[in-house]
Design a protein around this motif. Structure first.
Motif, PDB file in Angstrom:
ATOM      1  N   PHE A  53       0.836  -1.209   0.000  1.00 26.74           N
ATOM      2  CA  PHE A  53       0.000   0.000   0.000  1.00 26.74           C
ATOM      3  C   PHE A  53       0.870   1.260   0.000  1.00 26.74           C
ATOM      4  CE2 PHE A  53      -2.213   3.438   2.234  1.00 26.74           C
ATOM      5  CZ  PHE A  53      -3.268   3.620   1.349  1.00 26.74           C
ATOM      6  N   LEU A  88       3.807   1.700  -1.229  1.00 34.49           N
ATOM      7  CA  LEU A  88       4.359   1.944  -2.567  1.00 34.49           C
ATOM      8  C   LEU A  88       3.274   2.436  -3.527  1.00 34.49           C
ATOM      9  CD1 LEU A  88       6.732  -1.173  -2.856  1.00 34.49           C
ATOM     10  CD2 LEU A  88       7.385   1.194  -2.398  1.00 34.49           C
ATOM     11  N   ARG A  89       2.087   1.863  -3.410  1.00 34.53           N
ATOM     12  CA  ARG A  89       0.986   2.306  -4.280  1.00 34.53           C
ATOM     13  C   ARG A  89       0.620   3.760  -3.976  1.00 34.53           C
ATOM     14  NH1 ARG A  89      -3.883  -1.755  -3.992  1.00 34.53           N
ATOM     15  NH2 ARG A  89      -4.604  -0.563  -5.790  1.00 34.53           N
ATOM     16  N   ALA A  90       0.688   4.106  -2.714  1.00 39.40           N
ATOM     17  CA  ALA A  90       0.342   5.475  -2.319  1.00 39.40           C
ATOM     18  C   ALA A  90       1.365   6.475  -2.867  1.00 39.40           C
ATOM     19  CB  ALA A  90       0.255   5.584  -0.806  1.00 39.40           C
ATOM     20  N   ARG A  91       2.469   5.958  -3.391  1.00 37.07           N
ATOM     21  CA  ARG A  91       3.460   6.843  -4.023  1.00 37.07           C
ATOM     22  C   ARG A  91       3.325   6.841  -5.547  1.00 37.07           C
ATOM     23  NH1 ARG A  91       3.121   8.498   0.232  1.00 37.07           N
ATOM     24  NH2 ARG A  91       4.653   8.421   1.907  1.00 37.07           N
ATOM     25  N   GLY A  92       2.349   6.073  -6.039  1.00 35.98           N
ATOM     26  CA  GLY A  92       2.095   6.113  -7.477  1.00 35.98           C
ATOM     27  C   GLY A  92       2.471   4.857  -8.227  1.00 35.98           C
ATOM     28  N   LEU A  93       3.041   3.859  -7.531  1.00 32.20           N
ATOM     29  CA  LEU A  93       3.373   2.620  -8.217  1.00 32.20           C
ATOM     30  C   LEU A  93       2.109   1.784  -8.395  1.00 32.20           C
ATOM     31  CD1 LEU A  93       6.295   3.308  -7.076  1.00 32.20           C
ATOM     32  CD2 LEU A  93       6.660   0.862  -7.134  1.00 32.20           C
TER      33      LEU A  93
END
Lengths: 423, 251
Positions: A374, A376-381
């Motif tokens: 999550f 990493l996803r919250a950084r745009g990945l």
């Protein structure tokens, strides 16, 4: 009155194989045949085979293939390497290439004299080992490598094994001898081409003499539907270094038996393994490091990523014998399960009989940290990139220990193709 | 920039946000304060797209898009940034590597070209200086072995790298000593522009001495119950939350 006839599958299996014509010691062949005649394929009741079923192998009806002239695509891991190719354990001189290296004798076992093969069978244990016995009695061919003392081999060497055909059984035997003060790196690549339900039973004996330094890169990339049992028996003399990198990238059943006798003082032993499984793959790494002498270091790191319904087994044993003081032995196994149906059986074992040693072992199995995904996803990945990044980082610990750029590049290419993972 | 209307969110069947309204315009800094358990971190999590929360009612319009329809990564790509209250350690994943992947995926989303390695490294140097983050830390594994202060500085470094439209700082000040607080706050202030906005979630007024808010909101029992200017924060510091609770509970 009726008689129940129990059919011995192993006997039926070996009847279809061609007895070896290699110039091994007759005792080895005799012992192997005796062992086979009193054995059956191992079952999961056998502790050594508790998690690996060989029923699919036992069910093969071995086909005798005689035609070895078919053109095969080029299988290679290192470009510009001295390359020896074996198809189903049969040497393919037409596919092999490379120049002579000073101080290095490389040839197929079929081209060896009895004197050269006199030590074959000394390390590979026959007793209680069906697959070593089968190999000793039915080996067709394999590589012989002798590195003369003081020879530093800079040239790349690769031994390529290709499994072809349906229900093929290949018994491949290799023998490596690194004499004193020599140094070499040898790549073993196992592939298959249009093979189905075929089995490669490889036994490799390796002697690393005083102060010699040998690295083996073992890349296993046979197509799904095929089976491999690969056994290495290694013996190290004093002051020597032995490194083996085992990378299992495909194959339906892969069993690796790696046994290293550290029989001299001041040795270094490195065992690195990575296995990346999906679909219905089953990969089993059994390793033994036997410290017989003092003042040695061994480092073992095996990591696996298991997806779909795949299963992995790790059984790592480290012995430190009574007189083997001042040993540093480290062993670690880590697994990441990417699916709910994936599974791992990991058993690290330490048996220490000396009292002044530093040893550790550990095993972890888990899933990817969802909090980290999550983050990493919250950084745009994308979720996919986030997971790949984490898997890469996990397996990267093993890959970064591999020095051969060819092996790394090959592995990365396969992981990209097969899993879509970027490293 | 962002308009939150009547937002209701629950986790494990328990309603945490109970009709929250908030509007933040470009160029503004909003502080959200409130007692423990008021729903402050839930608000941050819901906006960032944590999937454990169920949105039962309400809408969030983020610069013209329906934020709640987007995946967490698409929210980040649209320009939303959450500085985590507890930044996650990710062993083996290098800070800069993952930021480059993030930056390039954001650029791809916007139809821009990938950033060159050279430009990227220049950006790392420039932005790590803003929060006085050692270049070595920038290239280490994400937050692994970082001190509490380093983790928070790393959050602001990432924010600087990604240049979001809206940054939500979730208790970024908690656990920071005064020097680290000053560095983090000055980083946030340097990144402030008329085009972006910041929501500062905090328990303490202390941070607001450094990041001066245009508006202060009190979140209590899942709703914003009082809004004011920075003076409200001082009043809360002095009087605590009980008077607000009493005022709300009376109704």
């Amino acid at each position: 009155m009726s008689t129940t006839l129990s059919i011995n599958k192993l006997a039926k299996f070996t009847t279809a194989l061609t007895p070896t014509s290699l110039t091994f010691s007759q005792d080895v062949i005799k012992d192997a045949l005796a062992q086979l005649s009193s054995s059956e394929f191992p079952t999961t009741r056998n502790e050594q085979w508790k998690y690996t079923r060989v029923g699919k192998i036992a069910a093969i009806e071995p086909q005798v293939k005689t035609e070895y002239t078919r053109k095969l695509p080029k299988y290679s891991i290192a470009e510009n390497a001295v390359t020896f190719v074996f198809e189903n354990g049969i040497f393919r001189s037409d596919l092999s290439y490379g120049e002579v290296i000073n101080g290095v004798t490389i040839k197929p076992l079929t081209a060896c004299t009895a004197a050269e093969l006199v030590s074959v069978g000394k390390l590979a244990k026959i007793e209680g080992d069906v697959f070593n016995s089968m190999n000793s009695a039915y080996a067709s061919d394999g590589i012989y490598i002798h590195i003369a003392s003081n020879t530093i081999v800079q040239k790349k060497i690769q031994i390529i094994q290709i499994l072809t055909g349906n229900q093929t059984v290949a018994n491949t035997r290799n023998y490596l001898f690194c004499d004193k003060f020599s140094k070499a790196e040898i790549i073993f690549g196992a592939f298959s081409h249009d093979a189905t339900n075929s089995f490669n039973n490889v036994v490799t004996e390796i002697l690393v003499e005083e102060n010699a330094d040998l690295t083996i890169d073992k890349i296993q990339y046979e197509e799904a539907g095929n089976y491999t049992i690969a056994t290495e028996n290694v013996q190290q003399a004093k002051d020597s270094t032995f490194t083996i990198n085992t990378l299992t990238l495909n194959g339906t059943i892969v069993r690796n038996n790696l046994t290293i006798n550290v029989a001299g003082t001041n040795c270094t032993t490195n065992l690195n393994g990575a296995y990346l499984l999906k679909e219905n793959q089953h990969v089993d790494n059994h390793t033994v490091v036997d410290h017989l002498t003092p003042h040695c270091n061994s480092n073992e790191l095996y990591k696996g990523v298991i997806d779909d319904k795949a299963t992995a087994v790790f059984n790592g044993k480290v012995f430190v014998r009574k007189d083997a003081q001042k040993i540093n032995a480290f062993q670690s196994n880590g697994n990441v399960l990417l699916s709910d149906n994936a599974s791992v059986n990991s058993k690290p074992e330490l048996e220490i009989y000396a009292d002044d040693v530093k040893c550790s072992h550990g095993s972890t199995t888990g899933q990817l940290d969802e909090e980290a995904v999550f983050y990493l996803r919250a950084r745009g990945l994308s979720e996919k990139s986030a997971r790949h990044l984490m898997v890469s980082a996990f397996i990267g610990d093993v890959l970064e220990k591999i020095e051969s750029e060819d092996v790394l590049a090959f592995t990365q290419k396969i992981l990209q193709e097969r899993f879509g993972w970027e490293f | 920039m962002i308009t939150i209307k009547n937002l209701h969110a629950s986790i494990d069947g328990k309603e945490i946000l109970k009709g929250l309204n908030l509007e933040v315009k470009a160029g503004e800094v909003h502080a959200i304060m409130g007692p423990n358990g008021a729903g402050k971190s839930t608000l941050a999590s819901v906006l960032a797209g944590r999937e454990e929360y169920e949105i039962t009612e309400g809408e969030v319009n983020f610069d013209g898009t329906d934020l709640l329809e987007l995946s967490p990564e698409d929210r980040a790509r649209e320009g939303l940034f959450l500085a985590f209250q507890y930044p996650i350690e990710i062993p083996g994943v290098s800070n800069v590597n993952f930021l480059r992947t993030a930056l390039n995926e954001i650029r791809e989303y916007k139809g821009q070209e990938a950033i060159s390695a050279k430009d990227f490294m220049a950006l790392v140097r420039e932005k790590s200086a803003i929060v006085e983050l050692d270049a070595k830390l920038a290239s280490r594994s994400v937050n692994e072995g970082f001190s509490g202060g380093e983790k928070k500085r790393n959050e602001i470094f990432q924010m600087a790298m990604l240049a979001p439209k809206l940054a939500i700082l979730d208790e970024t000040d908690s656990g920071l000593d005064i020097d680290a607080l000053r560095i983090v706050a000055s980083g946030v202030n340097k990144l402030k522009s008329p085009e972006n906005a910041t929501i500062v979630i905090t328990h303490y007024q202390r941070l607001l001495d450094y990041i001066v808010p245009d508006f202060v909101h009190v979140l209590y029992n899942g709703k914003i119950v009082k809004s004011g200017t920075k003076e409200l924060a001082l009043e809360l510091e002095e009087k605590g939350y009980d008077w607000i609770k009493a005022e709300v509970d009376k109704h």
